[in-house]
Design an enzyme around this catalytic site. Structure first.
Site, PDB file in Angstrom:
ATOM      1  N   LYS A  92       0.744  -1.157   0.263  1.00 35.54           N
ATOM      2  CA  LYS A  92      -0.357  -0.015   0.109  1.00 35.54           C
ATOM      3  C   LYS A  92       0.884   1.296   0.153  1.00 35.54           C
ATOM      4  CE  LYS A  92      -4.320   1.259   0.085  1.00 35.54           C
ATOM      5  NZ  LYS A  92      -5.063   0.198  -0.444  1.00 35.54           N
TER       6      LYS A  92
HETATM    7  P1  NAD Z   1     -12.653   7.894  -3.786  1.00 37.83           P
HETATM    8  O1  NAD Z   1     -12.347   9.014  -4.104  1.00 37.83           O
HETATM    9  O2  NAD Z   1     -13.495   7.769  -5.179  1.00 37.83           O
HETATM   10  O3  NAD Z   1     -14.017   7.817  -3.474  1.00 37.83           O
HETATM   11  C1  NAD Z   1     -14.890   8.284  -1.876  1.00 37.83           C
HETATM   12  C2  NAD Z   1     -15.890   8.525  -1.307  1.00 37.83           C
HETATM   13  O4  NAD Z   1     -16.206   8.863  -0.156  1.00 37.83           O
HETATM   14  C3  NAD Z   1     -15.899  10.007  -1.931  1.00 37.83           C
HETATM   15  O5  NAD Z   1     -17.448  10.214  -2.343  1.00 37.83           O
HETATM   16  C4  NAD Z   1     -15.836  11.011  -1.102  1.00 37.83           C
HETATM   17  O6  NAD Z   1     -16.622  12.197  -0.923  1.00 37.83           O
HETATM   18  C5  NAD Z   1     -16.356  10.385   0.011  1.00 37.83           C
HETATM   19  N1  NAD Z   1     -15.745  10.497   1.393  1.00 37.83           N
HETATM   20  C6  NAD Z   1     -14.214  10.809   1.484  1.00 37.83           C
HETATM   21  N2  NAD Z   1     -14.289  11.188   2.835  1.00 37.83           N
HETATM   22  C7  NAD Z   1     -15.096  10.819   3.120  1.00 37.83           C
HETATM   23  C8  NAD Z   1     -15.445  11.061   5.090  1.00 37.83           C
HETATM   24  N3  NAD Z   1     -14.484  11.190   6.141  1.00 37.83           N
HETATM   25  N4  NAD Z   1     -16.745  10.623   5.247  1.00 37.83           N
HETATM   26  C9  NAD Z   1     -17.651  10.393   4.364  1.00 37.83           C
HETATM   27  N5  NAD Z   1     -17.076   9.897   2.563  1.00 37.83           N
HETATM   28  C10 NAD Z   1     -15.838  10.613   2.573  1.00 37.83           C
HETATM   29  O7  NAD Z   1     -12.384   6.135  -3.031  1.00 37.83           O
HETATM   30  P2  NAD Z   1     -13.038   4.962  -3.799  1.00 37.83           P
HETATM   31  O8  NAD Z   1     -11.809   4.328  -4.011  1.00 37.83           O
HETATM   32  O9  NAD Z   1     -14.064   4.539  -4.129  1.00 37.83           O
HETATM   33  O10 NAD Z   1     -12.492   4.523  -2.098  1.00 37.83           O
HETATM   34  C11 NAD Z   1     -13.104   4.454  -0.929  1.00 37.83           C
HETATM   35  C12 NAD Z   1     -12.833   2.893  -0.301  1.00 37.83           C
HETATM   36  O11 NAD Z   1     -13.147   1.919  -0.882  1.00 37.83           O
HETATM   37  C13 NAD Z   1     -11.532   3.597   0.490  1.00 37.83           C
HETATM   38  O12 NAD Z   1     -11.636   2.757   2.005  1.00 37.83           O
HETATM   39  C14 NAD Z   1     -11.014   2.119  -0.778  1.00 37.83           C
HETATM   40  O13 NAD Z   1      -9.641   1.646   0.138  1.00 37.83           O
HETATM   41  C15 NAD Z   1     -11.826   1.022  -1.012  1.00 37.83           C
HETATM   42  N6  NAD Z   1     -11.409   0.403  -1.849  1.00 37.83           N
HETATM   43  C16 NAD Z   1     -11.340   0.670  -2.873  1.00 37.83           C
HETATM   44  C17 NAD Z   1     -11.429   0.544  -4.545  1.00 37.83           C
HETATM   45  C18 NAD Z   1     -10.651   1.146  -6.414  1.00 37.83           C
HETATM   46  O14 NAD Z   1     -10.273   0.346  -6.615  1.00 37.83           O
HETATM   47  N7  NAD Z   1     -10.788   2.192  -5.764  1.00 37.83           N
HETATM   48  C19 NAD Z   1     -10.434  -1.175  -4.602  1.00 37.83           C
HETATM   49  C20 NAD Z   1     -10.794  -2.109  -2.523  1.00 37.83           C
HETATM   50  C21 NAD Z   1     -11.520  -1.203  -1.494  1.00 37.83           C
END
Ligand code: NAD
Length: 424
Positions: free
Chosen positions: A114
């Site tokens: 990571k």
């Molecule tokens: P992203 O940045 O595209 O979206 C994150 C969303 O969460 C946004 O809508 C943002 O406004 C909101 N957000 C941010 N901080 C916040 C808070 N404190 N309270 C409420 N909402 C909040 O990110 P993503 O890629 O969608 O990732 C989201 C989660 O999924 C993360 O925990 C990430 O580790 C996990 N994840 C992502 C992937 C991937 O392929 N992108 C894969 C596995 C896990």
């Protein structure tokens, strides 16, 4: 307990303590070899870098960045890069450990890594973000490569970030090296279906859980916290499946309509306003309250520790699908379990992203690209198979799905250590 078994302060963070406690609990359940267990508690290597960036103001600001390889016994390491104000060495190290278990659970030939930079990306211009990304990539360049460690998007990063990382790495090699990152734009070797993969995987995991529980997915009331890459795709696909999306949120706040939101109209609103808040025909709800709103399925898809001891009693959903990494604290996990809530754990529920990243990497190495239908079909197969294994182990061991998923992932990594032995 020897001194090396006590907590390591340089990694101190809630998420790291949770990750170590989970490993220790599962290790004793698996009766893991104590030497292998000890090795798994430590990251293989961890790098902290300074990232100086020329800001639009003309001043130079210095950000702190990290890249951690937790374990590479099964293959090169893989894991996202996150840009967020909460990024720390402890958080990144814990997330790298979760990636190790996730890749092993899904049967992928990868270890866990990571990375991240502590910053607030939504307050930075595109030019500043490009500068940050290129300098961060240059600083961690010795640790990444197509057969060494392959970054991908995560919280606060996207396809554009990956294109800048790939370009920076390629410039130092004198040739294009698309395999150094996944989650790239299609035009430079990305895979069809990668952007949607995590959200789609969530839908497959939920569909399998519903099938095993004898429930119908259609008409179910869904709440999604975090309307980003993961949450918005999951919401859109579930809406298309006939579910009622009753609440969604982003960092600015949430919206709520018990009769269901129109996702097409919501997408148009978000494209214009840049947030779900202010969507006409819905009530405002805070990120704290959205967790406990009445619904059948809760999908936390934003940041960690959103379901905690203070709200777990009031969660109304009967199924929680962890889109985010570590959204449920260990105390909340116990409360949900005792209340009979089915939790589909992060390392299973959100694994669709790394599965299609693997497909992207394989397609890139072979210079042969597949149709989207092929990718979707294979993703569904991998998700369904992994879900089935976890469900069966949970039944056999009379345990929850998180413990079963961790048992499956950790035992594979431990077995690889056993057969490879200890160098020198
Ligand atoms: P992203 O940045 O595209 O979206 C994150 C969303 O969460 C946004 O809508 C943002 O406004 C909101 N957000 C941010 N901080 C916040 C808070 N404190 N309270 C409420 N909402 C909040 O990110 P993503 O890629 O969608 O990732 C989201 C989660 O999924 C993360 O925990 C990430 O580790 C996990 N994840 C992502 C992937 C991937 O392929 N992108 C894969 C596995 C896990």
């Amino acid at each position: 307990m020897t001194e090396s078994r006590t907590h390591h302060s340089e990694f101190d963070s809630d998420l790291h303590r949770t990750a170590i406690a989970q490993l220790d609990r599962v290790a004793s359940k698996l009766k893991l070899d104590p030497d292998v267990h000890e090795r798994l508690r430590h990251p293989r290597r961890a790098l902290v870098v300074s990232v100086p960036v020329r800001m639009d103001s003309g001043n130079t600001e210095v950000f702190t960045g990290y890249r951690v390889h937790h374990n590479n016994v099964l293959g090169p390491t893989k894991g996202g890069v996150r840009y967020d104000a909460e990024v720390s060495l402890g958080e990144v190290t814990a997330l790298a450990m979760l990636m190790t278990w996730k890749c092993a659970l899904m049967g992928l030939p990868y270890g866990g890594a990571k990375g991240g930079v502590r910053c607030i990306p939504r307050q930075m211009s595109a030019q500043e973000l490009e500068g940050l990304t290129r300098r961060y990539t240059a600083e961690i360049i010795l640790l990444i490569g197509p057969d060494l460690d392959i970054p991908a998007p995560d919280l606060g990063t996207d396809e554009q970030t990956m294109a800048w990382m790939m370009d920076t790495y390629s410039m130092t090699q004198g040739k294009s090296v698309p395999g150094v990152v996944t989650g790239k734009p299609l035009i430079v070797g990305g895979s069809k279906g990668r952007k949607e993969a995590t959200g789609r995987g969530i839908v497959y995991a939920l569909a399998e859980a519903s099938r095993h529980l004898g429930q119908d997915l259609r008409g179910r009331k869904i709440v999604v916290q975090g309307f980003g890459n993961v949450g918005a795709v999951a919401a859109r696909l579930l809406w298309a499946e006939g579910c009622l999306i009753v609440g969604v949120s982003d960092v600015r706040g949430g919206i709520w309509n018990p009769r269901g939101l129109d996702l097409r109209q919501l997408d148009a609103h978000v494209a214009e306003a840049g947030t779900v808040t202010g969507f006409p025909g819905a009530d405002a709800v805070s990120n704290a309250d959205i967790i406990t709103q009445p619904c059948d399925v809760l999908i936390p898809a934003a940041v960690g520790s959103q379901i905690h001891a203070g709200n777990a009693e009031r969660v109304k959903a009967s199924i929680v699908v962890e889109g985010a990494n570590g959204p449920t604290t260990p105390e909340a996990d116990v409360i949900l379990r005792e209340r009979g809530v089915t939790v589909i754990p992060d390392i299973l529920a959100n694994a669709g992203g790394v599965v299609v990243s693997y497909f992207e990497w394989v397609q890139g190495l072979q210079h042969y690209f597949w149709d989207e239908s092929e990718i979707t079909k294979r993703l569904q197969e991998v998700m369904t198979r992994a879900f089935g294994r976890v469900w069966a182990l949970g039944n056999k061991e009379s345990t929850d799905l998180r413990t079963a998923a961790l048992m499956e992932g950790i035992s594979r990594v431990a077995e690889a250590h056993r057969v490879r032995g200890l160098y020198p």
